[in-house]
Design an enzyme around this catalytic site. Structure first.
Site, PDB file in Angstrom:
ATOM      1  N   ASP A  24       0.842  -1.192   0.000  1.00 18.04           N
ATOM      2  CA  ASP A  24       0.000   0.000   0.000  1.00 18.04           C
ATOM      3  C   ASP A  24       0.883   1.250   0.000  1.00 18.04           C
ATOM      4  O   ASP A  24       2.102   1.154  -0.163  1.00 18.04           O
ATOM      5  CB  ASP A  24      -0.967  -0.024   1.183  1.00 18.04           C
ATOM      6  CG  ASP A  24      -0.258  -0.031   2.531  1.00 18.04           C
ATOM      7  OD1 ASP A  24       0.951   0.256   2.597  1.00 18.04           O
ATOM      8  OD2 ASP A  24      -0.934  -0.332   3.540  1.00 18.04           O
ATOM      9  N   LEU A  25       0.287   2.407   0.209  1.00 19.56           N
ATOM     10  CA  LEU A  25       1.049   3.659   0.190  1.00 19.56           C
ATOM     11  C   LEU A  25       2.118   3.732   1.275  1.00 19.56           C
ATOM     12  O   LEU A  25       3.104   4.443   1.124  1.00 19.56           O
ATOM     13  CB  LEU A  25       0.099   4.854   0.335  1.00 19.56           C
ATOM     14  CG  LEU A  25      -0.755   5.160  -0.891  1.00 19.56           C
ATOM     15  CD1 LEU A  25      -1.765   6.259  -0.570  1.00 19.56           C
ATOM     16  CD2 LEU A  25       0.113   5.578  -2.068  1.00 19.56           C
TER      17      LEU A  25
END
Length: 129
Positions: free
Chosen positions: A15-16
């Site tokens: 994810d980020l």
């Protein structure tokens, strides 16, 4: 008996924040289950064609213990917890260097193509014990 399945974390798995997105652990353990059943000599395509039976996940109880990151080498350990006439309960752990990162109890059931519960074929019950 414990089945071991190795994998590497790709950028697309994160994810980020740069950690493995939580839902991807379910993909990892699904792949490991597919390889586990194959290692037992069970051909799922033939089981569907010959017996009209497929496996479906009935329940997952999961604990996220520590994050995995991009490029980590992981191993999924799969062990049989229980087997009945129509279901298999597995413990699956995603590890990095022997440390549990994610642990799940997964209940797999046998169903007919109609969606109705079905008994596991005897040869499969014997192999997964």
């Amino acid at each position: 008996m414990t089945h071991r399945f190795s994998l590497r974390v790709y950028y697309e798995d994160t994810d980020l924040a740069g950690i493995v997105y939580y839902a991807n652990y379910l993909r990892f353990i699904e792949r490991a289950r597919s390889e586990w059943i194959r290692s037992l000599g069970v051909d799922q395509k033939a089981m569907k064609a010959d017996d009209g039976i497929v496996f479906a996940v009935r329940r997952v109880e999961a604990d996220y213990l520590a994050p995995a990151h991009f490029d980590d080498e992981l191993e999924v350990l799969t062990t049989t917890e229980a087997v009945t006439g129509a279901r298999i309960v597995l413990r699956q752990a995603v590890q990095r260097g022997g440390q549990d990162l994610f642990v799940a109890l997964v209940t797999i059931v046998a169903i007919a193509e109609t969606g109705q519960p079905a008994r596991l074929p005897a040869n499969i019950r014997l192999r997964v014990h």
